[in-house]
Design a protein around this motif. Structure first.
Motif, mmCIF file in Angstrom:
data_model
loop_
_atom_site.group_PDB
_atom_site.id
_atom_site.type_symbol
_atom_site.label_atom_id
_atom_site.label_comp_id
_atom_site.label_asym_id
_atom_site.label_seq_id
_atom_site.Cartn_x
_atom_site.Cartn_y
_atom_site.Cartn_z
ATOM 1 N N LEU A 60 1.494 -3.270 2.271
ATOM 2 C CA LEU A 60 2.421 -2.554 3.142
ATOM 3 C C LEU A 60 2.392 -1.051 2.876
ATOM 4 O O LEU A 60 2.382 -0.253 3.815
ATOM 5 N N ASP A 61 2.347 -0.646 1.619
ATOM 6 C CA ASP A 61 2.289 0.789 1.303
ATOM 7 C C ASP A 61 1.016 1.428 1.851
ATOM 8 O O ASP A 61 1.035 2.540 2.369
ATOM 9 N N THR A 62 -0.096 0.712 1.753
ATOM 10 C CA THR A 62 -1.360 1.214 2.291
ATOM 11 C C THR A 62 -1.259 1.361 3.808
ATOM 12 O O THR A 62 -1.689 2.370 4.382
ATOM 13 N N PHE A 63 -0.689 0.352 4.465
ATOM 14 C CA PHE A 63 -0.525 0.416 5.921
ATOM 15 C C PHE A 63 0.333 1.603 6.323
ATOM 16 O O PHE A 63 -0.011 2.345 7.245
ATOM 17 N N LYS A 64 1.455 1.792 5.628
ATOM 18 C CA LYS A 64 2.338 2.913 5.946
ATOM 19 C C LYS A 64 1.625 4.247 5.771
ATOM 20 O O LYS A 64 1.784 5.165 6.580
ATOM 21 N N GLU A 65 0.837 4.366 4.697
ATOM 22 C CA GLU A 65 0.093 5.603 4.460
ATOM 23 C C GLU A 65 -0.931 5.841 5.570
ATOM 24 O O GLU A 65 -1.040 6.941 6.111
ATOM 25 N N ASN A 66 -1.675 4.801 5.937
ATOM 26 C CA ASN A 66 -2.679 4.920 7.001
ATOM 27 C C ASN A 66 -2.025 5.240 8.344
ATOM 28 O O ASN A 66 -2.521 6.081 9.096
ATOM 29 N N ALA A 67 -0.925 4.550 8.651
ATOM 30 C CA ALA A 67 -0.223 4.800 9.917
ATOM 31 C C ALA A 67 0.317 6.225 9.942
ATOM 32 O O ALA A 67 0.251 6.914 10.975
ATOM 33 N N GLY A 68 0.835 6.697 8.819
ATOM 34 C CA GLY A 68 1.350 8.064 8.735
ATOM 35 C C GLY A 68 0.261 9.095 8.993
ATOM 36 O O GLY A 68 0.471 10.084 9.696
#
Length: 138
Positions: A60-68
């Motif tokens: 989830l943290d990776t996804f949030k970083e990529n989406a950001g």
């Protein structure tokens, strides 16, 4: 060139999800104008919602970083010569407006909707516990 095969493919996918599963209208049937009279007509739109569990695909943290990173890149895109202001991403204007409204004391919920919400809560056992008292109930 305004669009390409990827945009066309994505638009077709969205149209299929919003129409085919429910045998809903599409194309001219949802244009909002009666082509014979030129008058407005109801648009019986279809909707499709999809929830994706992200964790099996990536953290989830990776996804949030990529989406950001993606959203920030969109916001920092080169603007049209006559375009004004900042570039907003989907839902951002509504998010800003919601924050402003809460800053002014919250959102107004019409009395008829308050009644519907309370009635729904009272009919569902799981909601009675979770929402024993709704924010507008004093």
């Amino acid at each position: 060139d305004m669009g390409g095969y990827k945009g066309y493919g994505w638009a077709t996918t969205v149209e299929l999800l919003c129409t085919a599963f429910q045998s809903g209208p599409f194309g001219e049937d949802v244009c909002g104008i009666d082509r014979k009279t030129g008058k407005p007509k109801p648009m019986p739109l279809g909707h499709f919602f999809l929830a994706i569990d992200i964790e099996p695909l990536c953290g989830l943290d990776t996804f949030k970083e990529n989406a950001g990173k993606l959203v920030n890149a969109l916001r920092e895109s080169k603007k049209a010569p006559n375009g004004g202001g900042r570039i907003f991403t989907a839902g951002e204007k509504e998010h800003v407006a919601r924050g402003e409204r809460f800053g002014q004391g919250g959102l107004t919920v019409p009395v008829s909707l308050q009644k519907n919400m309370a009635d729904l809560r009272d009919k569902q056992e799981s909601l009675k516990t979770k929402y024993a008292k709704l924010p507008f109930e004093e």
